[in-house]
Scaffold this motif. Sequence first.
Motif, PDB file in Angstrom:
ATOM      1  N   THR A  57      41.928  77.650  31.291  1.00 41.49           N
ATOM      2  CA  THR A  57      41.788  76.297  30.748  1.00 41.49           C
ATOM      3  C   THR A  57      40.456  76.159  30.016  1.00 41.49           C
ATOM      4  N   VAL A  58      39.380  76.679  30.609  1.00 41.70           N
ATOM      5  CA  VAL A  58      38.067  76.644  29.949  1.00 41.70           C
ATOM      6  C   VAL A  58      38.122  77.413  28.632  1.00 41.70           C
ATOM      7  N   LEU A  59      38.776  78.567  28.638  1.00 40.20           N
ATOM      8  CA  LEU A  59      38.901  79.361  27.414  1.00 40.20           C
ATOM      9  C   LEU A  59      39.560  78.540  26.298  1.00 40.20           C
ATOM     10  N   VAL A  60      40.637  77.846  26.626  1.00 39.78           N
ATOM     11  CA  VAL A  60      41.338  77.011  25.644  1.00 39.78           C
ATOM     12  C   VAL A  60      40.455  75.842  25.190  1.00 39.78           C
ATOM     13  N   LEU A  61      39.782  75.197  26.151  1.00 40.26           N
ATOM     14  CA  LEU A  61      38.916  74.064  25.801  1.00 40.26           C
ATOM     15  C   LEU A  61      37.743  74.501  24.925  1.00 40.26           C
ATOM     16  N   VAL A  62      37.180  75.679  25.196  1.00 39.77           N
ATOM     17  CA  VAL A  62      36.074  76.181  24.378  1.00 39.77           C
ATOM     18  C   VAL A  62      36.574  76.486  22.960  1.00 39.77           C
ATOM     19  N   ALA A  63      37.773  77.044  22.845  1.00 38.48           N
ATOM     20  CA  ALA A  63      38.336  77.286  21.509  1.00 38.48           C
ATOM     21  C   ALA A  63      38.526  75.961  20.769  1.00 38.48           C
ATOM     22  N   LEU A  64      39.028  74.941  21.469  1.00 39.73           N
ATOM     23  CA  LEU A  64      39.178  73.616  20.855  1.00 39.73           C
ATOM     24  C   LEU A  64      37.824  73.033  20.471  1.00 39.73           C
ATOM     25  N   ARG A  65      36.850  73.207  21.351  1.00 40.31           N
ATOM     26  CA  ARG A  65      35.517  72.674  21.078  1.00 40.31           C
ATOM     27  C   ARG A  65      34.899  73.344  19.856  1.00 40.31           C
ATOM     28  N   LEU A  66      35.035  74.650  19.761  1.00 34.90           N
ATOM     29  CA  LEU A  66      34.489  75.360  18.611  1.00 34.90           C
ATOM     30  C   LEU A  66      35.202  74.933  17.328  1.00 34.90           C
ATOM     31  N   ALA A  67      36.526  74.818  17.384  1.00 31.80           N
ATOM     32  CA  ALA A  67      37.286  74.368  16.207  1.00 31.80           C
ATOM     33  C   ALA A  67      36.842  72.962  15.801  1.00 31.80           C
ATOM     34  N   TRP A  68      36.648  72.088  16.790  1.00 33.34           N
ATOM     35  CA  TRP A  68      36.208  70.726  16.490  1.00 33.34           C
ATOM     36  C   TRP A  68      34.814  70.730  15.870  1.00 33.34           C
ATOM     37  N   ARG A  69      33.926  71.574  16.420  1.00 37.86           N
ATOM     38  CA  ARG A  69      32.563  71.628  15.863  1.00 37.86           C
ATOM     39  C   ARG A  69      32.582  72.120  14.415  1.00 37.86           C
ATOM     40  N   LEU A  70      33.418  73.110  14.138  1.00 42.36           N
ATOM     41  CA  LEU A  70      33.515  73.610  12.768  1.00 42.36           C
ATOM     42  C   LEU A  70      34.090  72.541  11.837  1.00 42.36           C
ATOM     43  N   TYR A  71      35.015  71.736  12.363  1.00 47.36           N
ATOM     44  CA  TYR A  71      35.612  70.669  11.570  1.00 47.36           C
ATOM     45  C   TYR A  71      34.663  69.471  11.433  1.00 47.36           C
ATOM     46  N   ALA A  72      34.096  69.015  12.560  1.00 49.46           N
ATOM     47  CA  ALA A  72      33.322  67.774  12.588  1.00 49.46           C
ATOM     48  C   ALA A  72      31.836  67.981  12.316  1.00 49.46           C
ATOM     49  N   GLY A  73      31.391  69.219  12.281  1.00 51.52           N
ATOM     50  CA  GLY A  73      29.971  69.476  12.061  1.00 51.52           C
ATOM     51  C   GLY A  73      29.146  69.169  13.293  1.00 51.52           C
ATOM     52  N   ALA A  74      27.849  69.223  13.116  1.00 53.24           N
ATOM     53  CA  ALA A  74      26.912  68.916  14.198  1.00 53.24           C
ATOM     54  C   ALA A  74      25.868  67.960  13.651  1.00 53.24           C
ATOM     55  N   PRO A  75      25.324  67.116  14.516  1.00 55.35           N
ATOM     56  CA  PRO A  75      24.243  66.250  14.050  1.00 55.35           C
ATOM     57  C   PRO A  75      23.070  67.095  13.549  1.00 55.35           C
ATOM     58  N   ARG A  76      22.359  66.562  12.592  1.00 51.73           N
ATOM     59  CA  ARG A  76      21.175  67.283  12.114  1.00 51.73           C
ATOM     60  C   ARG A  76      20.106  67.204  13.206  1.00 51.73           C
ATOM     61  N   PRO A  77      19.155  68.100  13.171  1.00 52.26           N
ATOM     62  CA  PRO A  77      18.087  68.053  14.175  1.00 52.26           C
ATOM     63  C   PRO A  77      17.329  66.720  14.116  1.00 52.26           C
ATOM     64  N   VAL A  78      16.806  66.336  15.258  1.00 50.20           N
ATOM     65  CA  VAL A  78      16.010  65.118  15.323  1.00 50.20           C
ATOM     66  C   VAL A  78      14.797  65.296  14.413  1.00 50.20           C
ATOM     67  N   PRO A  79      14.499  64.298  13.578  1.00 56.80           N
ATOM     68  CA  PRO A  79      13.342  64.420  12.682  1.00 56.80           C
ATOM     69  C   PRO A  79      12.072  64.776  13.463  1.00 56.80           C
TER      70      PRO A  79
END
Length: 192
Positions: A57-79
Amino acid sequence: MSLKNTPDRWGSVSKSLHWLIAVLILALGIVGLLMGELPKTPKYFWVYTAHKSIGITVLVLVALRLAWRLYAGAPRPVPGTPTWQERIAEATHWLLYALMFAIPLSGWLYDSASGLRPFKLFGLFEMPKLVAPSEASAQVSHAIHEWGFWLLILVVLAHAGAALYHHLHQRDATLARMLPQGWLDTPQKESA
């Protein structure tokens, strides 16, 4: 609150996956450390099957999380975050992803190579074997599974320590933006 990540904050999907995976890995780690000491009763086999099922289950969730991060991006670093801290944070995140894939995959490989009968994911369906039984493959995959776990512990402690350092010492929004809004007081130094 946005589902998708924004330039300043992680979205609710990223936060939910982050904390769900963290809780499941914590539970897997505790059970993994204790299950070898269990007496060989029917509960012993139930615990091992639950450990394997939650690991998949963790393996599947991590794959989903990585796919989401690639799709949704990441916040820029705090100034104001130094470039070297940004680079270390990025490397740490990618190392965490690598370990979160390697540990369950090596556990599945170990289960496959050990020649045990196939386990049923949450008792529902039989998981395929990834490799034929092999003592050498079982030993290597078990070592990767075990040592990968200890490395994951160290990297998670560094990750959490850095988040606390940012919150307590630098007084920025690094930690707050991964928590539900309102969980922490607004830091003295705001992100722009």
